[in-house]
Design an enzyme around this catalytic site. Structure first.
Site, PDB file in Angstrom:
ATOM      1  N   ASP A  83      -8.937 -12.523   9.870  1.00  0.00           N
ATOM      2  CA  ASP A  83      -8.186 -11.391   9.319  1.00  0.00           C
ATOM      3  C   ASP A  83      -7.373 -11.800   8.073  1.00  0.00           C
ATOM      4  O   ASP A  83      -6.710 -10.974   7.471  1.00  0.00           O
ATOM      5  CB  ASP A  83      -7.280 -10.798  10.403  1.00  0.00           C
ATOM      6  CG  ASP A  83      -7.121  -9.294  10.266  1.00  0.00           C
ATOM      7  OD1 ASP A  83      -7.980  -8.666   9.625  1.00  0.00           O
ATOM      8  OD2 ASP A  83      -6.120  -8.752  10.777  1.00  0.00           O
TER       9      ASP A  83
ATOM     10  N   ASP B  21      -4.703 -11.875  14.096  1.00  0.00           N
ATOM     11  CA  ASP B  21      -4.395 -10.494  14.465  1.00  0.00           C
ATOM     12  C   ASP B  21      -4.745 -10.292  15.934  1.00  0.00           C
ATOM     13  O   ASP B  21      -5.892 -10.033  16.288  1.00  0.00           O
ATOM     14  CB  ASP B  21      -5.196  -9.525  13.573  1.00  0.00           C
ATOM     15  CG  ASP B  21      -4.905  -8.062  13.925  1.00  0.00           C
ATOM     16  OD1 ASP B  21      -3.919  -7.818  14.662  1.00  0.00           O
ATOM     17  OD2 ASP B  21      -5.649  -7.182  13.446  1.00  0.00           O
TER      18      ASP B  21
ATOM     19  N   ARG C 165      -2.279  -2.703   6.867  1.00  0.00           N
ATOM     20  CA  ARG C 165      -1.792  -1.724   5.884  1.00  0.00           C
ATOM     21  C   ARG C 165      -0.281  -1.815   5.723  1.00  0.00           C
ATOM     22  O   ARG C 165       0.264  -1.506   4.672  1.00  0.00           O
ATOM     23  CB  ARG C 165      -2.255  -0.317   6.287  1.00  0.00           C
ATOM     24  CG  ARG C 165      -1.753   0.153   7.613  1.00  0.00           C
ATOM     25  CD  ARG C 165      -2.531   1.357   8.143  1.00  0.00           C
ATOM     26  NE  ARG C 165      -3.836   0.991   8.705  1.00  0.00           N
ATOM     27  CZ  ARG C 165      -4.708   1.860   9.196  1.00  0.00           C
ATOM     28  NH1 ARG C 165      -4.428   3.141   9.187  1.00  0.00           N
ATOM     29  NH2 ARG C 165      -5.858   1.451   9.689  1.00  0.00           N
TER      30      ARG C 165
ATOM     31  N   ASP D  10      -1.747  -2.457  15.942  1.00  0.00           N
ATOM     32  CA  ASP D  10      -2.980  -3.123  15.482  1.00  0.00           C
ATOM     33  C   ASP D  10      -3.388  -2.645  14.082  1.00  0.00           C
ATOM     34  O   ASP D  10      -4.247  -3.234  13.446  1.00  0.00           O
ATOM     35  CB  ASP D  10      -4.109  -2.879  16.497  1.00  0.00           C
ATOM     36  CG  ASP D  10      -5.260  -3.845  16.321  1.00  0.00           C
ATOM     37  OD1 ASP D  10      -5.089  -4.847  15.574  1.00  0.00           O
ATOM     38  OD2 ASP D  10      -6.328  -3.624  16.914  1.00  0.00           O
TER      39      ASP D  10
ATOM     40  N   LYS E   3      -5.333  -6.103  21.282  1.00  0.00           N
ATOM     41  CA  LYS E   3      -6.789  -5.925  21.205  1.00  0.00           C
ATOM     42  C   LYS E   3      -7.425  -6.301  22.544  1.00  0.00           C
ATOM     43  O   LYS E   3      -6.957  -7.239  23.198  1.00  0.00           O
ATOM     44  CB  LYS E   3      -7.366  -6.865  20.126  1.00  0.00           C
ATOM     45  CG  LYS E   3      -7.119  -6.424  18.711  1.00  0.00           C
ATOM     46  CD  LYS E   3      -7.826  -7.341  17.718  1.00  0.00           C
ATOM     47  CE  LYS E   3      -7.529  -6.941  16.294  1.00  0.00           C
ATOM     48  NZ  LYS E   3      -8.090  -5.647  15.882  1.00  0.00           N
TER      49      LYS E   3
ATOM     50  N   LYS F 132      -4.723  -9.237   2.034  1.00  0.00           N
ATOM     51  CA  LYS F 132      -4.223  -9.229   3.426  1.00  0.00           C
ATOM     52  C   LYS F 132      -4.459 -10.619   3.998  1.00  0.00           C
ATOM     53  O   LYS F 132      -5.604 -11.055   4.126  1.00  0.00           O
ATOM     54  CB  LYS F 132      -4.967  -8.168   4.244  1.00  0.00           C
ATOM     55  CG  LYS F 132      -4.723  -8.248   5.758  1.00  0.00           C
ATOM     56  CD  LYS F 132      -5.435  -7.127   6.532  1.00  0.00           C
ATOM     57  CE  LYS F 132      -5.315  -7.306   8.042  1.00  0.00           C
ATOM     58  NZ  LYS F 132      -6.040  -6.287   8.826  1.00  0.00           N
TER      59      LYS F 132
ATOM     60  N   GLU G 189      -1.923  -3.153  11.417  1.00  0.00           N
ATOM     61  CA  GLU G 189      -0.846  -3.936  10.810  1.00  0.00           C
ATOM     62  C   GLU G 189      -1.124  -4.329   9.368  1.00  0.00           C
ATOM     63  O   GLU G 189      -0.196  -4.531   8.582  1.00  0.00           O
ATOM     64  CB  GLU G 189      -0.588  -5.202  11.650  1.00  0.00           C
ATOM     65  CG  GLU G 189      -1.506  -6.398  11.377  1.00  0.00           C
ATOM     66  CD  GLU G 189      -2.997  -6.120  11.563  1.00  0.00           C
ATOM     67  OE1 GLU G 189      -3.343  -5.234  12.367  1.00  0.00           O
ATOM     68  OE2 GLU G 189      -3.820  -6.780  10.898  1.00  0.00           O
TER      69      GLU G 189
END
Ligand code: BES
Ligand code: ZN
Ligand code: ZN
Length: 472
Positions: free
Chosen positions: A256, A238, A319, A315, A245, A233, A317
């Site tokens: 991230d 993010d 996955r 959020d 967030k 990832k 995201e």
């Protein structure tokens, strides 16, 4: 910090300072003085006796963890001095040379890119004194140096800010890494993602001014024993997207991309170590932002394998990016033996197992157990988190094949892992492991040999895990 191996008589080796690792205070030379200083032979206990030129450091057990932390504690003290050389007698603990080298090189790391003051590095040297300079010990030093350099490369990438490290930069860095390690590198932009029906990944990056990138590194030595794919990832930032967030949770989200950074650095290490495995590294480099073009809660996305995904939270995201990257890996690479993914996927994993430990998930009990053992052997902390039929039901969607969040607050790390399982093809179910590195990837408050910032989590455990795979 420069490391040198020597088998000269310890007394005859000239150095400004001596590091002494103490397991039992009774046996220490300066016992009385140390007792008066209330020094204990415990992990992270350390005193500098400036007059006699000694750094005493405690350790509790003769294993990787204790000794890497001990040498790291001593090295940090050494770094606060102006001394140039230090020596340490390892003749009684030569089996733990790997821990000593890695503890030293990981603790010496600092990230100065954004400091305006003089950043010239002090040139200090640590002489590791062993009974005999055998080829085996020399190889341990050389290999552990490569592994530490790889961890530090991952740290550098993670620590670089989102203004300086966005998807296109990640792709350029990947090319540099590939060139340095003499491995192949392919980079695909958004047109490719569109043509290849990777709309799950594509949607996440849509509101960003930066173009999403799919990075594919490959190391293909002759006579490879196994074919392994690592998927990372690479969220260079993010913000949470439209499911924004809260301010306090957005800080540190430059990290991230840690899974992707770990994959790039691991590929570099595997190639430099010349390990006899074909290894592919696939990274989805994407920025999750807000804007008029942003993907939305309520959208239904179609991933590369044709599965439809109801978005209920933008959020979640990582996955969505991994879903397409996992499909790409399985479609592009034939006869995979193992497929592992790395991601700072869930806050729930940090809540569940703490900030020092990675969560290991998958369908193959033995493979998961071996992943944990390899992680612990490498100096990383990891534990398994188990799937079950009831948690699997929580990501069902009323209108699509699967939902990107669960209908329960509980078990968030596992339900994220179960989401990914939807994108693992039947023939690969037992070959897959998901590593949630959200806890250890970024260090807020320094611990052990990890200063504040990116830790390079994933690199050491993956090198160790890959090395163990032909024996299984
Ligand atoms: N990148 C975060 C996970 C994360 C949180 C990593 C804290 C490191 C530290 C991920 O994209 C995320 O936001 N996940 C959500 C999922 C939720 C919306 C189901 C989370 O964990 O809150
Ligand atoms: Zn997120
Ligand atoms: Zn994320």
């Amino acid at each position: 910090m420069k490391i040198n191996l020597s088998s000269k008589s310890f007394k005859k080796i000239k150095s400004d300072i001596e590091i002494i690792l103490v397991n039992d205070l009774e046996e220490a030379k300066d016992k009385e003085l140390l007792e008066n200083l209330d020094f204990k032979a415990t992990d992270e206990a350390c005193v500098l006796l400036a007059e006699s030129g000694k750094i005493y450091v405690g350790y509790e057990e003769e294993n990787y963890d204790s000794l890497a932390i001990a040498i790291a504690t001593a090295v940090k003290k050494f770094k606060t001095t102006k001394y140039k050389t230090a020596k340490v007698n390892l003749t009684q603990i030569e089996d733990n040379l790997k821990a000593i080298v890695e503890g030293t090189l990981l603790a010496s790391y600092s990230f100065k890119k954004y400091k305006s003051e003089d950043t010239a590095k002090k040139k200090q040297e640590l002489i590791l004194v062993v009974s005999e300079e055998t080829a085996v010990l020399e190889k341990i030093v050389a290999d552990s140096t490569i592994i530490s350099k790889a961890v530090n490369k991952a740290r550098d990438m993670v620590n670089t800010t989102p203004a300086d490290f966005y998807p296109e930069v990640m792709a350029e860095v990947a090319k540099d890494i590939a060139e340095d390690a003499s491995i192949e590198c392919k980079v695909h932009g958004e047109k490719f993602l569109d043509r290849n029906h990777m709309h799950s990944m594509l949607s996440v990056g849509r509101a960003s001014i930066h173009e999403s990138q799919l990075i594919h590194l490959s190391y293909k030595p002759k006579n490879a024993k196994k074919k392994i794919v690592l998927v990372g990832k690479g969220l260079t930032y993010d913000s949470g997207g439209l499911s924004l967030k809260p301010a306090d949770f957005m800080v540190t989200m430059k990290s991230d991309k840690s899974g992707g950074c770990a994959v790039l650095a691991t590929l570099w290490a595997i190639a430099k170590l010349g390990l006899p495995y074909e290894v592919h590294g696939i990274v989805g480099a994407v920025e999750n932002m807000i804007g008029g073009d942003a993907y939305k809660p309520d959208d239904v996305l179609t991933a590369k394998n044709g599965k439809t995904i109801e978005v209920r939270n933008t959020d979640a995201e990582g996955r969505l990016v991994l879903a397409d990257c996992l499909c790409y890996a399985q479609d592009e690479i034939d006869d995979i033996d193992y497929i592992f993914d790395y991601a700072t996927l869930t806050g729930a994993c940090v809540v569940g197992v703490g900030q020092y430990t990675s969560g290991i998930m998958g369908n193959n009990e033995i493979l998961k157990r071996n992943a944990v053992l390899a992680a612990l052997k490498s100096g990383e902390y990891a534990t398994t988190l188990d799937f079950n039929r009831y948690l699997r039901k929580t990501i069902k969607s009323e209108i699509a094949d699967v939902c990107n969040i669960a209908n329960t607050r509980y078990g968030g790390a596992i339900t994220a892992g179960l989401f990914l399982d939807n994108f693992i093809y039947e023939e690969n179910k037992d070959k897959w492991i998901h590593f949630d590195i959200a806890g250890p990837a970024f260090v807020e408050s320094a611990w052990g040999y990890n200063p504040h910032g990116g830790s390079g989590a994933g690199v050491r455990m993956t090198v160790e895990f890959i090395k163990s795979l032909d024996k299984k």
